[in-house]
Design a protein around this motif. Structure first.
Motif, PDB file in Angstrom:
ATOM      1  N   TYR A  59       2.203   0.682 -14.472  1.00 16.78           N
ATOM      2  CA  TYR A  59       2.365  -0.470 -15.366  1.00 16.78           C
ATOM      3  C   TYR A  59       1.252  -1.496 -15.208  1.00 16.78           C
ATOM      4  CZ  TYR A  59       7.096   1.322 -16.000  1.00 16.78           C
ATOM      5  OH  TYR A  59       8.170   2.120 -16.296  1.00 16.78           O
ATOM      6  N   ALA A  60       0.701  -1.626 -14.010  1.00 14.87           N
ATOM      7  CA  ALA A  60      -0.347  -2.610 -13.747  1.00 14.87           C
ATOM      8  C   ALA A  60      -1.215  -2.090 -12.596  1.00 14.87           C
ATOM      9  CB  ALA A  60       0.265  -3.967 -13.417  1.00 14.87           C
ATOM     10  N   SER A  61      -2.192  -2.872 -12.182  1.00 16.32           N
ATOM     11  CA  SER A  61      -3.197  -2.369 -11.237  1.00 16.32           C
ATOM     12  C   SER A  61      -2.622  -1.997  -9.875  1.00 16.32           C
ATOM     13  CB  SER A  61      -4.297  -3.416 -11.058  1.00 16.32           C
ATOM     14  OG  SER A  61      -3.761  -4.616 -10.523  1.00 16.32           O
ATOM     15  N   GLN A  62      -1.512  -2.647  -9.461  1.00 13.94           N
ATOM     16  CA  GLN A  62      -0.969  -2.389  -8.126  1.00 13.94           C
ATOM     17  C   GLN A  62       0.358  -1.622  -8.153  1.00 13.94           C
ATOM     18  OE1 GLN A  62      -2.832  -3.069  -5.394  1.00 13.94           O
ATOM     19  NE2 GLN A  62      -4.333  -3.634  -6.971  1.00 13.94           N
ATOM     20  N   THR A  63       0.713  -1.051  -9.283  1.00 10.10           N
ATOM     21  CA  THR A  63       1.902  -0.193  -9.314  1.00 10.10           C
ATOM     22  C   THR A  63       1.722   0.962  -8.331  1.00 10.10           C
ATOM     23  OG1 THR A  63       2.164  -0.640 -11.681  1.00 10.10           O
ATOM     24  CG2 THR A  63       3.437   1.181 -10.772  1.00 10.10           C
ATOM     25  N   PRO A  64       2.706   1.244  -7.472  1.00 10.49           N
ATOM     26  CA  PRO A  64       2.571   2.409  -6.589  1.00 10.49           C
ATOM     27  C   PRO A  64       2.322   3.677  -7.399  1.00 10.49           C
ATOM     28  CG  PRO A  64       4.439   1.071  -5.927  1.00 10.49           C
ATOM     29  CD  PRO A  64       3.967   0.519  -7.241  1.00 10.49           C
ATOM     30  N   LYS A  65       1.342   4.443  -6.962  1.00  5.22           N
ATOM     31  CA  LYS A  65       0.955   5.635  -7.727  1.00  5.22           C
ATOM     32  C   LYS A  65       1.487   6.921  -7.129  1.00  5.22           C
ATOM     33  CE  LYS A  65      -3.251   3.281  -9.250  1.00  5.22           C
ATOM     34  NZ  LYS A  65      -2.795   1.978  -8.714  1.00  5.22           N
ATOM     35  N   LEU A  66       1.900   6.879  -5.881  1.00  3.82           N
ATOM     36  CA  LEU A  66       2.372   8.081  -5.198  1.00  3.82           C
ATOM     37  C   LEU A  66       3.740   7.830  -4.578  1.00  3.82           C
ATOM     38  CD1 LEU A  66      -0.895   9.047  -3.287  1.00  3.82           C
ATOM     39  CD2 LEU A  66      -0.038  10.092  -5.398  1.00  3.82           C
ATOM     40  N   LYS A  67       4.537   8.868  -4.508  1.00  4.13           N
ATOM     41  CA  LYS A  67       5.854   8.786  -3.879  1.00  4.13           C
ATOM     42  C   LYS A  67       5.729   8.296  -2.435  1.00  4.13           C
ATOM     43  CE  LYS A  67       9.522  11.949  -2.395  1.00  4.13           C
ATOM     44  NZ  LYS A  67      10.035  13.338  -2.490  1.00  4.13           N
ATOM     45  N   GLU A  68       4.705   8.749  -1.730  1.00  2.00           N
ATOM     46  CA  GLU A  68       4.526   8.362  -0.332  1.00  2.00           C
ATOM     47  C   GLU A  68       4.305   6.856  -0.191  1.00  2.00           C
ATOM     48  OE1 GLU A  68       4.233  12.496  -0.822  1.00  2.00           O
ATOM     49  OE2 GLU A  68       3.044  10.932  -1.831  1.00  2.00           O
ATOM     50  N   GLU A  69       3.604   6.252  -1.157  1.00  2.09           N
ATOM     51  CA  GLU A  69       3.411   4.803  -1.134  1.00  2.09           C
ATOM     52  C   GLU A  69       4.744   4.079  -1.235  1.00  2.09           C
ATOM     53  OE1 GLU A  69       0.211   3.058  -3.585  1.00  2.09           O
ATOM     54  OE2 GLU A  69      -0.188   5.123  -4.193  1.00  2.09           O
ATOM     55  N   VAL A  70       5.578   4.566  -2.134  1.00  5.70           N
ATOM     56  CA  VAL A  70       6.885   3.938  -2.332  1.00  5.70           C
ATOM     57  C   VAL A  70       7.729   4.047  -1.067  1.00  5.70           C
ATOM     58  CG1 VAL A  70       8.986   3.909  -3.726  1.00  5.70           C
ATOM     59  CG2 VAL A  70       6.795   4.461  -4.804  1.00  5.70           C
ATOM     60  N   LEU A  71       7.720   5.216  -0.440  1.00  5.60           N
ATOM     61  CA  LEU A  71       8.511   5.410   0.783  1.00  5.60           C
ATOM     62  C   LEU A  71       8.050   4.483   1.907  1.00  5.60           C
ATOM     63  CD1 LEU A  71       8.842   9.313   0.769  1.00  5.60           C
ATOM     64  CD2 LEU A  71      10.620   7.632   0.226  1.00  5.60           C
ATOM     65  N   THR A  72       6.747   4.268   1.997  1.00  5.40           N
ATOM     66  CA  THR A  72       6.220   3.338   3.003  1.00  5.40           C
ATOM     67  C   THR A  72       6.694   1.919   2.721  1.00  5.40           C
ATOM     68  OG1 THR A  72       4.256   4.691   3.384  1.00  5.40           O
ATOM     69  CG2 THR A  72       4.120   2.368   4.002  1.00  5.40           C
ATOM     70  N   LEU A  73       6.676   1.518   1.454  1.00  2.00           N
ATOM     71  CA  LEU A  73       7.134   0.180   1.070  1.00  2.00           C
ATOM     72  C   LEU A  73       8.633   0.023   1.320  1.00  2.00           C
ATOM     73  CD1 LEU A  73       5.085  -0.213  -2.228  1.00  2.00           C
ATOM     74  CD2 LEU A  73       4.792  -1.562  -0.127  1.00  2.00           C
ATOM     75  N   ILE A  74       9.389   1.087   1.092  1.00  2.00           N
ATOM     76  CA  ILE A  74      10.833   1.053   1.349  1.00  2.00           C
ATOM     77  C   ILE A  74      11.112   0.810   2.828  1.00  2.00           C
ATOM     78  CG2 ILE A  74      12.881   2.559   1.498  1.00  2.00           C
ATOM     79  CD1 ILE A  74      12.056   3.695  -1.229  1.00  2.00           C
ATOM     80  N   GLU A  75      10.415   1.518   3.698  1.00  2.00           N
ATOM     81  CA  GLU A  75      10.605   1.330   5.136  1.00  2.00           C
ATOM     82  C   GLU A  75      10.258  -0.096   5.542  1.00  2.00           C
ATOM     83  OE1 GLU A  75      11.999   3.289   7.444  1.00  2.00           O
ATOM     84  OE2 GLU A  75      12.534   4.483   5.677  1.00  2.00           O
ATOM     85  N   GLN A  76       9.226  -0.635   4.936  1.00  2.00           N
ATOM     86  CA  GLN A  76       8.818  -1.999   5.238  1.00  2.00           C
ATOM     87  C   GLN A  76       9.895  -2.993   4.797  1.00  2.00           C
ATOM     88  OE1 GLN A  76       4.875  -2.873   3.828  1.00  2.00           O
ATOM     89  NE2 GLN A  76       5.102  -5.056   4.113  1.00  2.00           N
TER      90      GLN A  76
END
Length: 269
Positions: free
Chosen positions: A169-186
């Motif tokens: 949607y924008a320049s910093q939208t997570p592009k990979l599933k692994e990115e999302v999982l890292t953000l979830i843990e955080q």
């Protein structure tokens, strides 16, 4: 609307408080829909749980399945709708206090399947305001409010949500599933989510979870604005107030444990 769908939904309007039960021949006669067609439509509603076959006792005999009545599916849906209105009533005073303190937009989001829905918003008084509005849908993996909802789902549900390709949607939208999982843990560790330019370019959001009486997180609350007014290094000035608001809302909707972030804010009576 398709004619078949319109015809099927029109049958549900016959089930009123005055006449909650209908036989097939009655509903066919009153609706003008041929009996065979009415039967197919009613059977479909029964299979999906929207209607059920009713059992009555008449003249000392049990008459099984002669009539139809509204099914438990409507009770489930009604509870969901009622919960939305209740959470808005409860959350609004806390949201207004946050807006008065920080003069940024404050948003309330609910999870609806694999999306988040914005159900309440208190606007900033700044001349330039966020685009987001009540009723907007957003994916669970992008944006602080919605990713907070995703973060506190069981791991198997998180995996289910992330099966589908991620839309950018924008320049910093997570592009990979692994990115999302890292953000979830955080988010789980820190107790808040932060997003910058994930759904709209240049917009920032800081969000925290709201717990219900079961200890689940069906809602989140956020303070949102622009990158210039809410840089990452200002999070620690804001998140404590967000936790306090979320703890108060959680308490009012039945959460009886101490809020798990910040100062372990006590929510017991």
């Amino acid at each position: 609307m398709s004619k078949t769908l319109e015809k099927a939904l029109s049958l549900l309007d016959y089930f009123t408080e005055e006449k909650p039960y209908w036989r097939l021949d009655e509903i066919s006669k009153h609706s003008g829909i041929p009996k065979a067609t009415a039967f197919r439509l009613l059977r479909g509603f029964v299979e999906m749980g929207y209607l059920q076959r009713m059992t009555f006792q008449q003249d000392g005999l049990v008459v099984d399945g002669e009539s139809y009545g509204l099914g438990l599916k409507f009770l489930e849906m009604g509870e969901r709708v009622a919960a939305r209105f209740e959470i808005r009533r409860v959350a609004l005073p806390f949201m207004k206090k946050l807006q008065e303190t920080f003069n940024e937009a404050v948003q309330l989001v609910i999870r609806d399947q694999h999306e988040g829905v914005y159900i309440e918003k208190v606007e900033s008084t700044r001349p330039v305001r966020l685009y987001t509005k009540v009723g907007r849908h957003a994916p669970l993996y992008a944006g602080a409010c919605t990713r907070t909802l995703l973060s506190f789902l069981p791991d198997e549900m998180v995996q289910e949500v992330l099966k589908a390709p991620l839309t950018i949607y924008a320049s910093q939208t997570p592009k990979l599933k692994e990115e999302v999982l890292t953000l979830i843990e955080q988010t789980r560790k820190e107790g808040f989510a932060y997003s910058d330019s994930e759904l709209e370019e240049g917009t920032v959001s800081i969000a925290v979870p709201i717990y219900d009486r079961f200890g689940a997180v069906p809602y989140s609350i956020s303070i949102a604005g622009f990158s210039t007014s809410l840089p990452r290094d200002k999070v620690h000035h804001i998140v404590g107030a967000l936790w306090e608001a979320a703890a108060g809302i959680s308490k009012e909707i039945g959460f009886s444990q101490p809020y798990p972030y910040g100062e372990k804010i006590e929510t017991k009576q």
